[in-house]
Design an enzyme around this catalytic site. Structure first.
Site, PDB file in Angstrom:
ATOM      1  N   CYS A 274      -4.339  -4.072  12.442  1.00 39.41           N
ATOM      2  CA  CYS A 274      -3.317  -5.028  11.993  1.00 39.41           C
ATOM      3  C   CYS A 274      -3.345  -6.251  12.896  1.00 39.41           C
ATOM      4  O   CYS A 274      -3.340  -7.381  12.422  1.00 39.41           O
ATOM      5  CB  CYS A 274      -1.934  -4.379  12.009  1.00 39.41           C
ATOM      6  SG  CYS A 274      -1.728  -3.094  10.771  1.00 39.41           S
TER       7      CYS A 274
ATOM      8  N   TRP B 239       1.115   6.828  16.072  1.00 37.55           N
ATOM      9  CA  TRP B 239      -0.274   7.091  15.710  1.00 37.55           C
ATOM     10  C   TRP B 239      -0.478   8.498  15.144  1.00 37.55           C
ATOM     11  O   TRP B 239      -1.498   8.763  14.496  1.00 37.55           O
ATOM     12  CB  TRP B 239      -1.182   6.918  16.938  1.00 37.55           C
ATOM     13  CG  TRP B 239      -1.409   5.483  17.292  1.00 37.55           C
ATOM     14  CD1 TRP B 239      -0.830   4.772  18.307  1.00 37.55           C
ATOM     15  CD2 TRP B 239      -2.263   4.563  16.612  1.00 37.55           C
ATOM     16  NE1 TRP B 239      -1.274   3.479  18.313  1.00 37.55           N
ATOM     17  CE2 TRP B 239      -2.162   3.321  17.283  1.00 37.55           C
ATOM     18  CE3 TRP B 239      -3.118   4.667  15.509  1.00 37.55           C
ATOM     19  CZ2 TRP B 239      -2.878   2.198  16.874  1.00 37.55           C
ATOM     20  CZ3 TRP B 239      -3.829   3.550  15.113  1.00 37.55           C
ATOM     21  CH2 TRP B 239      -3.700   2.330  15.785  1.00 37.55           C
TER      22      TRP B 239
ATOM     23  N   ARG C 103     -13.998 -22.082  25.240  1.00 38.43           N
ATOM     24  CA  ARG C 103     -13.209 -21.890  24.010  1.00 38.43           C
ATOM     25  C   ARG C 103     -13.653 -20.634  23.270  1.00 38.43           C
ATOM     26  O   ARG C 103     -13.394 -20.473  22.076  1.00 38.43           O
ATOM     27  CB  ARG C 103     -13.351 -23.131  23.123  1.00 38.43           C
ATOM     28  CG  ARG C 103     -12.753 -24.393  23.744  1.00 38.43           C
ATOM     29  CD  ARG C 103     -12.772 -25.565  22.790  1.00 38.43           C
ATOM     30  NE  ARG C 103     -14.113 -26.077  22.564  1.00 38.43           N
ATOM     31  CZ  ARG C 103     -14.661 -27.090  23.258  1.00 38.43           C
ATOM     32  NH1 ARG C 103     -13.983 -27.666  24.237  1.00 38.43           N
ATOM     33  NH2 ARG C 103     -15.884 -27.519  22.972  1.00 38.43           N
ATOM     34  N   ARG C 104     -14.323 -19.748  24.005  1.00 38.99           N
ATOM     35  CA  ARG C 104     -14.828 -18.509  23.416  1.00 38.99           C
ATOM     36  C   ARG C 104     -14.209 -17.274  24.071  1.00 38.99           C
ATOM     37  O   ARG C 104     -14.808 -16.194  24.070  1.00 38.99           O
ATOM     38  CB  ARG C 104     -16.350 -18.463  23.555  1.00 38.99           C
ATOM     39  CG  ARG C 104     -17.049 -19.650  22.914  1.00 38.99           C
ATOM     40  CD  ARG C 104     -18.542 -19.630  23.162  1.00 38.99           C
ATOM     41  NE  ARG C 104     -19.196 -20.811  22.608  1.00 38.99           N
ATOM     42  CZ  ARG C 104     -20.503 -21.054  22.669  1.00 38.99           C
ATOM     43  NH1 ARG C 104     -21.300 -20.178  23.272  1.00 38.99           N
ATOM     44  NH2 ARG C 104     -21.017 -22.156  22.139  1.00 38.99           N
TER      45      ARG C 104
ATOM     46  N   ARG D  17       0.814  -1.221   0.000  1.00 41.22           N
ATOM     47  CA  ARG D  17       0.000   0.000   0.000  1.00 41.22           C
ATOM     48  C   ARG D  17       0.842   1.263   0.000  1.00 41.22           C
ATOM     49  O   ARG D  17       0.453   2.289  -0.571  1.00 41.22           O
ATOM     50  CB  ARG D  17      -0.921  -0.030   1.229  1.00 41.22           C
ATOM     51  CG  ARG D  17      -1.692   1.233   1.511  1.00 41.22           C
ATOM     52  CD  ARG D  17      -2.498   1.091   2.798  1.00 41.22           C
ATOM     53  NE  ARG D  17      -1.679   0.662   3.908  1.00 41.22           N
ATOM     54  CZ  ARG D  17      -0.882   1.481   4.615  1.00 41.22           C
ATOM     55  NH1 ARG D  17      -0.815   2.766   4.319  1.00 41.22           N
ATOM     56  NH2 ARG D  17      -0.161   1.028   5.612  1.00 41.22           N
TER      57      ARG D  17
ATOM     58  N   GLU E 188       0.462   2.866  25.411  1.00 44.90           N
ATOM     59  CA  GLU E 188      -0.477   2.504  24.353  1.00 44.90           C
ATOM     60  C   GLU E 188      -1.439   1.421  24.820  1.00 44.90           C
ATOM     61  O   GLU E 188      -2.650   1.494  24.562  1.00 44.90           O
ATOM     62  CB  GLU E 188       0.264   2.031  23.106  1.00 44.90           C
ATOM     63  CG  GLU E 188      -0.699   1.723  21.959  1.00 44.90           C
ATOM     64  CD  GLU E 188      -0.035   1.067  20.781  1.00 44.90           C
ATOM     65  OE1 GLU E 188       0.104   1.728  19.745  1.00 44.90           O
ATOM     66  OE2 GLU E 188       0.327  -0.125  20.886  1.00 44.90           O
TER      67      GLU E 188
ATOM     68  N   ARG F 218      -2.973  -9.766  10.999  1.00 43.34           N
ATOM     69  CA  ARG F 218      -3.163  -9.905   9.552  1.00 43.34           C
ATOM     70  C   ARG F 218      -2.001  -9.325   8.762  1.00 43.34           C
ATOM     71  O   ARG F 218      -1.672  -9.775   7.663  1.00 43.34           O
ATOM     72  CB  ARG F 218      -4.460  -9.217   9.115  1.00 43.34           C
ATOM     73  CG  ARG F 218      -4.421  -7.708   9.287  1.00 43.34           C
ATOM     74  CD  ARG F 218      -5.519  -6.965   8.567  1.00 43.34           C
ATOM     75  NE  ARG F 218      -5.389  -5.533   8.787  1.00 43.34           N
ATOM     76  CZ  ARG F 218      -4.678  -4.719   8.001  1.00 43.34           C
ATOM     77  NH1 ARG F 218      -4.051  -5.199   6.945  1.00 43.34           N
ATOM     78  NH2 ARG F 218      -4.588  -3.427   8.267  1.00 43.34           N
ATOM     79  N   SER F 219      -1.375  -8.262   9.302  1.00 41.02           N
ATOM     80  CA  SER F 219      -0.297  -7.558   8.621  1.00 41.02           C
ATOM     81  C   SER F 219       0.730  -7.144   9.659  1.00 41.02           C
ATOM     82  O   SER F 219       0.379  -6.553  10.680  1.00 41.02           O
ATOM     83  CB  SER F 219      -0.843  -6.322   7.893  1.00 41.02           C
ATOM     84  OG  SER F 219       0.206  -5.570   7.305  1.00 41.02           O
TER      85      SER F 219
ATOM     86  N   TYR G 285      -8.774   0.078  17.904  1.00 41.31           N
ATOM     87  CA  TYR G 285      -8.657  -1.045  18.838  1.00 41.31           C
ATOM     88  C   TYR G 285      -9.429  -0.867  20.146  1.00 41.31           C
ATOM     89  O   TYR G 285     -10.271  -1.694  20.492  1.00 41.31           O
ATOM     90  CB  TYR G 285      -7.182  -1.301  19.166  1.00 41.31           C
ATOM     91  CG  TYR G 285      -6.341  -1.668  17.989  1.00 41.31           C
ATOM     92  CD1 TYR G 285      -6.319  -2.977  17.506  1.00 41.31           C
ATOM     93  CD2 TYR G 285      -5.564  -0.714  17.342  1.00 41.31           C
ATOM     94  CE1 TYR G 285      -5.541  -3.330  16.406  1.00 41.31           C
ATOM     95  CE2 TYR G 285      -4.787  -1.054  16.248  1.00 41.31           C
ATOM     96  CZ  TYR G 285      -4.775  -2.363  15.783  1.00 41.31           C
ATOM     97  OH  TYR G 285      -4.017  -2.700  14.697  1.00 41.31           O
TER      98      TYR G 285
ATOM     99  N   ASP H  19       4.572  -5.411  10.253  1.00 39.66           N
ATOM    100  CA  ASP H  19       5.826  -4.732   9.941  1.00 39.66           C
ATOM    101  C   ASP H  19       6.859  -5.290  10.922  1.00 39.66           C
ATOM    102  O   ASP H  19       6.920  -4.897  12.083  1.00 39.66           O
ATOM    103  CB  ASP H  19       5.633  -3.222  10.127  1.00 39.66           C
ATOM    104  CG  ASP H  19       6.892  -2.413   9.886  1.00 39.66           C
ATOM    105  OD1 ASP H  19       7.992  -3.004   9.816  1.00 39.66           O
ATOM    106  OD2 ASP H  19       6.785  -1.178   9.794  1.00 39.66           O
TER     107      ASP H  19
ATOM    108  N   HIS I 145       6.183  -8.997   6.963  1.00 44.13           N
ATOM    109  CA  HIS I 145       7.047  -8.432   5.931  1.00 44.13           C
ATOM    110  C   HIS I 145       8.144  -7.532   6.498  1.00 44.13           C
ATOM    111  O   HIS I 145       8.015  -6.958   7.571  1.00 44.13           O
ATOM    112  CB  HIS I 145       6.215  -7.635   4.918  1.00 44.13           C
ATOM    113  CG  HIS I 145       5.248  -6.695   5.564  1.00 44.13           C
ATOM    114  ND1 HIS I 145       3.953  -7.060   5.876  1.00 44.13           N
ATOM    115  CD2 HIS I 145       5.372  -5.400   5.982  1.00 44.13           C
ATOM    116  CE1 HIS I 145       3.331  -6.034   6.442  1.00 44.13           C
ATOM    117  NE2 HIS I 145       4.175  -5.020   6.522  1.00 44.13           N
TER     118      HIS I 145
END
Length: 268
Positions: free
Chosen positions: A152, A79, A132-133, A21, A58, A172-173, A93, A175, A213
């Site tokens: 993320c 941020w 399990r929840r 992106r 944070e 999910r992503s 979040y 850095d 990544h």
């Protein structure tokens, strides 16, 4: 921390070039998992300095349900580029953790209510630890377009066994040079704080990645970090208080022996 350095080496050896992106370019892998035993020490990187006070601020900012960088505990400056002129980030979040929106039909009209996921899951850990929840979800599809940045670290799950509390995060992503050391410390700390309230021992932090990544402009710094020898891990002292009553001063880092800070540019 060996698990982190192994992840970095794996990406350097197996990562594929991928556009992103920010148009910076990355070496990327998909689907990787680290498992860290929190009984062996607090997982704060020692091969470079990680600014722990920003991690604490944070996390407490998230726990508070805050969404504005000027709201009480100021979080990391990471941020700042995402906030609007009033410092607002939208329902990110902390909002999803503490104020997930729900619309209920009452007397023929829909009214907005809020679900406190974090409070509910702590109560579940205390009353139904075999569940399990035990999940807190930040990936609220209906709110993504209102967020300055979609989550993320998308959701996390607790697991209780033999008076031990584990936590697994799905990210999910990631850095890996800039964000992951911070994320590891943040969720390991969250597990410690919840275990502290629930009378449990902290167990394992399992970190599951989607796209992990290294940005192309981080490769020089990350190679420097790989040359450094890790030190023993630090430890954390936490006041015996419920999570929602903890303050910044209640969380103390001990015996943190780190090497020099490595500055990586932030891809926005």
């Amino acid at each position: 921390m060996k698990q982190y350095l192994d992840l970095v080496r794996y990406i350097l050896e197996n990562g594929e070039e991928k556009k992103d992106r920010t148009n910076t370019g990355t070496l990327s892998i998909f689907g990787y998992q680290m498992k860290i035993n929190l009984q062996e020490g607090f997982p704060l990187l020692t091969t470079k300095k990680v600014i722990f006070h920003s991690v604490v601020r944070e996390l407490l900012w998230f726990v508070k349900g805050a969404t504005n960088i000027n709201n009480g505990l100021k979080p990391s400056k990471i941020w700042d580029p995402w906030a609007d002129e009033k410092g607002e980030l939208g329902p990110i979040y902390g909002y999803q953790w503490r104020k997930w929106e729900k619309f209920s039909d009452k007397d023929g009209s829909f009214q907005k209510e809020h679900i406190d996921q974090l409070k509910n899951v702590i109560e579940q850990i205390k009353t139904d630890p075999s569940s399990r929840r035990l999940i807190v979800n930040a990936w609220n599809v209906s709110d993504l377009d209102r967020m300055a940045l979609p989550p993320c670290h998308a959701f996390f799950q607790f697991y209780v066994v033999n008076k031990r509390l584990d936590i697994q995060l799905y990210q999910r992503s990631a850095d890996v040079a800039v964000g992951v050391p911070f994320n590891v410390a943040s969720y390991a700390l969250l597990n410690l704080l919840v275990a502290n309230e629930c009378g449990l021992e902290p167990g394992y932090f399992i970190h599951t990645f989607g796209d992990a990544h290294l940005y192309s402009n981080h490769l020089e710094g990350i190679q420097e970090q790989l040359k450094r020898e890790p030190s023993s891990l630090p430890r954390i002292e936490v006041a015996r208080k419920p999570l929602f009553e903890l303050t910044f001063e209640d969380i103390v880092l001990k015996d943190y022996h780190h090497q020099d800070f490595i500055k990586f540019p932030i891809a926005v």
